[in-house]
Motif scaffolding. Structure first.
Motif, PDB file in Angstrom:
ATOM      1  N   ARG A   1       0.750  -1.435  -0.126  1.00  0.00           N
ATOM      2  CA  ARG A   1      -0.243   0.076   0.041  1.00  0.00           C
ATOM      3  C   ARG A   1       0.942   1.194   0.109  1.00  0.00           C
ATOM      4  NH1 ARG A   1      -3.270  -3.288   3.669  1.00  0.00           N
ATOM      5  NH2 ARG A   1      -2.276  -1.904   5.418  1.00  0.00           N
ATOM      6  N   LEU A   2       2.137   1.053   0.290  1.00  0.00           N
ATOM      7  CA  LEU A   2       2.980   2.210   0.255  1.00  0.00           C
ATOM      8  C   LEU A   2       3.312   2.767  -1.226  1.00  0.00           C
ATOM      9  CD1 LEU A   2       5.463   1.643   3.097  1.00  0.00           C
ATOM     10  CD2 LEU A   2       3.868   3.442   3.092  1.00  0.00           C
TER      11      LEU A   2
ATOM     12  N   ARG B   1      -3.302   4.282   3.770  1.00  0.00           N
ATOM     13  CA  ARG B   1      -1.627   4.206   4.004  1.00  0.00           C
ATOM     14  C   ARG B   1      -1.361   4.355   5.454  1.00  0.00           C
ATOM     15  NH1 ARG B   1       0.118   4.129  -1.332  1.00  0.00           N
ATOM     16  NH2 ARG B   1      -1.103   5.276  -2.604  1.00  0.00           N
ATOM     17  N   ARG B   2       0.071   3.860   5.808  1.00  0.00           N
ATOM     18  CA  ARG B   2       0.527   4.342   7.199  1.00  0.00           C
ATOM     19  C   ARG B   2       0.421   5.891   7.393  1.00  0.00           C
ATOM     20  NH1 ARG B   2       5.191  -0.072   7.398  1.00  0.00           N
ATOM     21  NH2 ARG B   2       5.996   1.307   5.784  1.00  0.00           N
ATOM     22  N   GLU B   3       0.213   6.483   8.383  1.00  0.00           N
ATOM     23  CA  GLU B   3       0.130   7.685   8.795  1.00  0.00           C
ATOM     24  C   GLU B   3       1.090   8.673   8.075  1.00  0.00           C
ATOM     25  OE1 GLU B   3      -1.565  10.118  12.600  1.00  0.00           O
ATOM     26  OE2 GLU B   3       0.379   9.050  12.796  1.00  0.00           O
ATOM     27  N   VAL B   4       2.472   8.387   8.371  1.00  0.00           N
ATOM     28  CA  VAL B   4       3.416   9.251   7.845  1.00  0.00           C
ATOM     29  C   VAL B   4       3.624   9.025   6.240  1.00  0.00           C
ATOM     30  CG1 VAL B   4       4.608   9.168   9.982  1.00  0.00           C
ATOM     31  CG2 VAL B   4       5.093   7.671   8.300  1.00  0.00           C
ATOM     32  N   ALA B   5       2.613   8.195   5.696  1.00  0.00           N
ATOM     33  CA  ALA B   5       3.164   7.885   4.180  1.00  0.00           C
ATOM     34  C   ALA B   5       1.907   8.431   3.498  1.00  0.00           C
ATOM     35  CB  ALA B   5       3.065   6.247   3.656  1.00  0.00           C
TER      36      ALA B   5
ATOM     37  N   SER C   1      15.865  11.685  12.557  1.00  0.00           N
ATOM     38  CA  SER C   1      16.681  10.464  13.177  1.00  0.00           C
ATOM     39  C   SER C   1      17.437  10.123  11.964  1.00  0.00           C
ATOM     40  CB  SER C   1      15.398   9.336  13.281  1.00  0.00           C
ATOM     41  OG  SER C   1      14.757   8.913  11.923  1.00  0.00           O
ATOM     42  N   GLY C   2      17.229  10.580  10.619  1.00  0.00           N
ATOM     43  CA  GLY C   2      18.271  10.033   9.692  1.00  0.00           C
ATOM     44  C   GLY C   2      18.011   8.649   9.134  1.00  0.00           C
ATOM     45  N   ILE C   3      16.707   8.092   9.475  1.00  0.00           N
ATOM     46  CA  ILE C   3      16.574   6.795   9.083  1.00  0.00           C
ATOM     47  C   ILE C   3      15.199   6.927   8.374  1.00  0.00           C
ATOM     48  CG2 ILE C   3      15.853   4.336   9.656  1.00  0.00           C
ATOM     49  CD1 ILE C   3      17.694   4.889  12.278  1.00  0.00           C
ATOM     50  N   TYR C   4      15.250   6.889   6.923  1.00  0.00           N
ATOM     51  CA  TYR C   4      14.098   7.145   6.053  1.00  0.00           C
ATOM     52  C   TYR C   4      14.637   6.613   4.756  1.00  0.00           C
ATOM     53  CZ  TYR C   4      17.006  11.394   5.720  1.00  0.00           C
ATOM     54  OH  TYR C   4      18.020  12.213   5.682  1.00  0.00           O
ATOM     55  N   GLN C   5      13.445   6.609   3.972  1.00  0.00           N
ATOM     56  CA  GLN C   5      13.529   6.170   2.402  1.00  0.00           C
ATOM     57  C   GLN C   5      13.128   7.439   1.727  1.00  0.00           C
ATOM     58  OE1 GLN C   5      11.133   2.692   2.167  1.00  0.00           O
ATOM     59  NE2 GLN C   5      13.017   1.328   2.520  1.00  0.00           N
ATOM     60  N   THR C   6      13.276   7.334   0.323  1.00  0.00           N
ATOM     61  CA  THR C   6      12.982   8.318  -0.621  1.00  0.00           C
ATOM     62  C   THR C   6      11.581   8.718  -0.635  1.00  0.00           C
ATOM     63  OG1 THR C   6      15.046   7.488  -2.045  1.00  0.00           O
ATOM     64  CG2 THR C   6      13.458   9.164  -3.012  1.00  0.00           C
ATOM     65  N   PRO C   7      10.674   7.802  -0.491  1.00  0.00           N
ATOM     66  CA  PRO C   7       9.362   8.252  -0.661  1.00  0.00           C
ATOM     67  C   PRO C   7       8.992   8.973   0.538  1.00  0.00           C
ATOM     68  CG  PRO C   7       9.694   5.706  -1.177  1.00  0.00           C
ATOM     69  CD  PRO C   7      10.946   6.426  -0.816  1.00  0.00           C
ATOM     70  N   PHE C   8       9.308   9.049   1.861  1.00  0.00           N
ATOM     71  CA  PHE C   8       9.079   9.578   2.860  1.00  0.00           C
ATOM     72  C   PHE C   8       9.471  11.194   2.649  1.00  0.00           C
ATOM     73  CE2 PHE C   8      11.092  11.699   6.446  1.00  0.00           C
ATOM     74  CZ  PHE C   8       9.901  12.054   7.295  1.00  0.00           C
ATOM     75  N   LEU C   9      10.875  11.313   1.907  1.00  0.00           N
ATOM     76  CA  LEU C   9      11.174  12.709   2.000  1.00  0.00           C
ATOM     77  C   LEU C   9      10.394  13.300   0.561  1.00  0.00           C
ATOM     78  CD1 LEU C   9      15.031  11.982   1.213  1.00  0.00           C
ATOM     79  CD2 LEU C   9      13.811  12.633   3.494  1.00  0.00           C
TER      80      LEU C   9
ATOM     81  N   ALA D   1      14.996  18.641   0.330  1.00  0.00           N
ATOM     82  CA  ALA D   1      14.983  18.703  -1.042  1.00  0.00           C
ATOM     83  C   ALA D   1      16.382  18.397  -1.425  1.00  0.00           C
ATOM     84  CB  ALA D   1      14.697  20.285  -1.644  1.00  0.00           C
ATOM     85  N   LEU D   2      17.597  18.959  -0.708  1.00  0.00           N
ATOM     86  CA  LEU D   2      18.940  18.719  -0.911  1.00  0.00           C
ATOM     87  C   LEU D   2      19.106  17.182  -0.763  1.00  0.00           C
ATOM     88  CD1 LEU D   2      21.776  19.523  -1.435  1.00  0.00           C
ATOM     89  CD2 LEU D   2      22.266  19.789   0.965  1.00  0.00           C
ATOM     90  N   ALA D   3      18.761  16.558   0.229  1.00  0.00           N
ATOM     91  CA  ALA D   3      18.665  15.141   0.408  1.00  0.00           C
ATOM     92  C   ALA D   3      18.210  14.384  -0.704  1.00  0.00           C
ATOM     93  CB  ALA D   3      18.052  14.669   1.605  1.00  0.00           C
ATOM     94  N   LEU D   4      17.043  14.965  -1.107  1.00  0.00           N
ATOM     95  CA  LEU D   4      16.551  14.131  -2.197  1.00  0.00           C
ATOM     96  C   LEU D   4      17.152  14.301  -3.586  1.00  0.00           C
ATOM     97  CD1 LEU D   4      12.571  14.767  -2.278  1.00  0.00           C
ATOM     98  CD2 LEU D   4      13.684  12.234  -2.556  1.00  0.00           C
ATOM     99  N   GLY D   5      17.779  15.657  -3.882  1.00  0.00           N
ATOM    100  CA  GLY D   5      18.533  15.848  -4.825  1.00  0.00           C
ATOM    101  C   GLY D   5      19.699  14.831  -5.004  1.00  0.00           C
ATOM    102  N   ASN D   6      20.345  14.659  -3.700  1.00  0.00           N
ATOM    103  CA  ASN D   6      21.655  14.093  -3.898  1.00  0.00           C
ATOM    104  C   ASN D   6      21.328  12.387  -3.862  1.00  0.00           C
ATOM    105  OD1 ASN D   6      23.489  16.046  -3.058  1.00  0.00           O
ATOM    106  ND2 ASN D   6      22.898  15.857  -0.885  1.00  0.00           N
TER     107      ASN D   6
END
Length: 622
Positions: free
Chosen positions: A333-334, A382-386, A440-448, A465-470
């Motif tokens: 579902r994510l 979906r899960r709340e943060v997604a 926390s620094g623990i996440y995946q691209t869809p979260f960003l 946005a910088l993290a996604l660009g990288n």
């Protein structure tokens, strides 16, 4: 389903659309149905041939997906208002008319036998007056009324197989060609070679091109011209708009039969003069019939057809859909399916057609709300943060804007605005948890991506946005990397993230291959970055390696000075792929042949290679 973080929203009026089902094979219908009569003025509007209408509707659904709808609400409204005003003057009762505007740069218009009429962006961009557009739509309506689409045997045959597109194969064969002939690219044909069967949506692409961009005989064109002008005058428009339209197109677009409207509507100076003479003898109706009765009747007929289509679903099919929904795991579902529901489900497509037929009133409000609630329910699963509250809010804002433009005093606006407020409250409640995950620094691209969609004004946007660009730069998705580096730069030009994003863009530009991304950078405010990008764009316009790259650039920047170089490169790449199609068919590798056919038809449909494929294609029952 997880509970929503805001009060339960009211249910939309019962629409009961089919979900997630695309029936590829035509459903046999034995009798006509859907004869609704909301007013005496539109008493006979109905569907005389249900099977033909379904095939036409599926073709319209596919055509809109293939060519893409134009995102200009005002143009869509204008086409519908003029089109239905003309339709209301007809005595035609076999099918309800539907009107669509597609994002196709070539000036054209076409009609399907079931009353589905299309106008392209390229045609509207010529700057048509209302009188010109009325005569154009009258002409296409006349093609439907006189059944021209089903009187051309080859096209009629194609229409008969449209609903079976998933079962159709494409055979690019040369079995009957002389042994020593060569195709346009110098590839010699072997007399022993048999055309290999290739299945899939390549067949659909060829069918659409042949059916939708067809040519009519001169007799059919004359008949449509005469009837179209008469209908335009009956609707209160100047029939001389036909002459003005032909003259405008003669002045603005090439008259080659290989180009746009002239390919599908044979033209001569005699046709223009005939339109001018007819206009003198036609009287403009000062008080034409109102289109409201026709539009509400058409809406009711389309929705009734949708209900009957849904009722035809077997218990086995319904159970299969239910089981598929149950099997979906939280992880599944994510995953986001960006394909609009109307592309996957004919019932939903018919709902949209019904909404276009009459976009105001209780029924239209129910259709709008049902669509929004389907989108909302999918996100709430979906899960709340997604959950993408930002995308939901955008969908609500679009509907609010549409309703406000059409009926600014509608009480329905209050309902939409309340639900939009509830969505924003839900996003606010999720924000602390989203920030915690980010920190926390623990996440995946869809979260960003979801973070940026939900909280576009948050202080964390430049860093996210910088993290996604990288992240995208590391996996060589350079175009996406550019998008998010620019986002970081725009959100915080003086921040550390903004400065690092600019450095990332400068490092990326000299190796960037995506033309659209290069044009975005060439338009940037930073002089050094813009100069680097402009130099690289000029270099890559004649060197890019994929059809998709060039096609996307021409769609995004049709007036670019690099357009000619990009088109020349597209032609060369398509020729190369065509040669590979022939090679792989000779080797019997249908899968690789199909891949290349798909690319040519989807991304380079106007090339000589695509035309060669359409000429050689043989549609067969697989």
């Amino acid at each position: 389903m997880p509970s929503a973080p805001f009060p339960e929203l009211p249910e939309a009026p019962a629409i009961s659309p089919k979900r997630g089902l695309f029936v590829a094979v035509a459903i046999a219908w034995s009798v006509a149905f859907g004869l609704l009569a909301p007013t005496a003025e539109a008493a006979e509007v109905g569907i005389a041939k249900a099977k033909l209408y379904e095939k036409s509707a599926r073709a319209a659904q596919g055509a809109l997906a293939y060519y893409r709808p134009l995102d200009r609400p005002e143009e869509r409204t204008r086409v519908n208002e003029i089109g239905y005003r003309i339709a209301a003057q007809t005595d035609y009762v076999d099918f309800p008319f539907s009107f669509y505007v597609v994002d196709m740069p070539v000036p054209n218009a076409f009609a399907l036998p079931g009353g589905h009429i299309f106008v392209t962006r390229g045609m509207l961009d010529l700057g048509l007056s209302d009188d010109m557009l009325a005569n154009l739509l009258g002409h296409e309506i006349a093609h439907v009324i006189h059944e021209h689409g089903t009187k051309i045997q080859r096209r009629a045959t194609l229409l008969n197989i449209l609903s079976q597109a998933a079962l159709i194969g494409v055979m690019v064969g040369v079995d009957n060609e002389p042994a020593n002939t060569q195709d346009p690219y110098g590839i010699r044909n072997s007399p022993s070679r048999k055309g290999s069967l290739v299945q899939g949506t390549a067949a659909t692409g060829i069918v659409f091109t042949e059916l939708l961009l067809r040519d009519y005989s001169r007799g059919f064109e004359d008949e449509a011209d005469i009837e179209g002008q008469r209908l335009a005058a009956a609707a209160g428009y100047d029939p001389d708009g036909a002459r003005a339209l032909w003259q405008l197109m003669l002045d603005r677009i090439p008259t080659s039969e290989d180009y746009g409207y002239w390919r599908t509507h044979p033209f001569s100076d005699q046709r223009l003069r005939a339109a001018e003479v007819r206009a003198r003898d036609l009287k403009i109706q000062e008080s034409p019939k109102s289109s409201e009765a026709y539009r509400t009747a058409a809406q009711a007929v389309i929705l009734d057809f949708r209900e009957n289509l849904e009722a035809d679903e077997t218990p086995e099919e319904a159970e299969k859909r239910r089981q598929e929904r149950q099997r979906r795991s939280p992880e599944a579902r994510l995953e986001r399916d960006e394909t609009p529901d109307w592309q996957k489900d004919l019932g939903t497509f018919l709902e949209l057609s019904a909404l276009e037929a009459w976009p105001s009133g209780e029924t239209a409000e129910g259709l709008r709300l049902a669509r929004l609630h389907r989108l909302r329910d999918r996100e709430m699963d979906r899960r709340e943060v997604a959950r993408d509250y930002g995308a939901l809010a955008e969908a609500y804002e679009q509907q609010i804007e549409e309703v406000r433009r059409l009926t600014p005093k509608s009480t329905f606006l209050a309902t939409l605005e309340k639900e939009l407020g509830d969505l924003r409250t839900g996003a606010d409640q999720v924000f602390p948890k989203a920030v915690e995950i980010w920190s926390s620094g623990i996440y995946q691209t869809p979260f960003l991506e979801t973070f940026l969609s939900n909280f576009p004004a948050a202080d964390q946007v430049p860093e996210v946005a910088l993290a996604l660009g990288n992240a995208y730069s590391r996996v060589r998705r350079e175009a996406d990397a550019v998008t998010y580096f620019l986002r970081a730069r725009e959100a915080g030009p003086e921040t550390e993230a903004g400065r690092r994003a600019l450095a990332g863009l400068r490092n990326l530009t000299p190796v960037l291959e995506e033309l659209v991304a290069l044009q975005q950078l060439a338009d940037a405010e930073d002089p050094e970055l813009a100069g680097l990008a402009a130099k690289r764009l000029k270099e890559m316009a004649g060197r890019f390696e994929t059809l998709q790259n060039g096609a996307e650039f021409l769609t995004a920047y049709p007036e670019s000075p690099h357009g000619l170089a990009v088109k020349d490169r597209l032609e060369k790449l398509a020729q190369n792929l065509y040669g590979e199609v022939v090679l792989y068919q000779e080797l019997g590798d249908s899968v690789k042949a199909l891949e290349r056919i798909q690319k040519i038809l989807e991304f380079a449909p106007a090339t000589t290679a695509a035309e060669a494929l359409r000429e050689k294609a043989v549609l067969v029952d697989a």
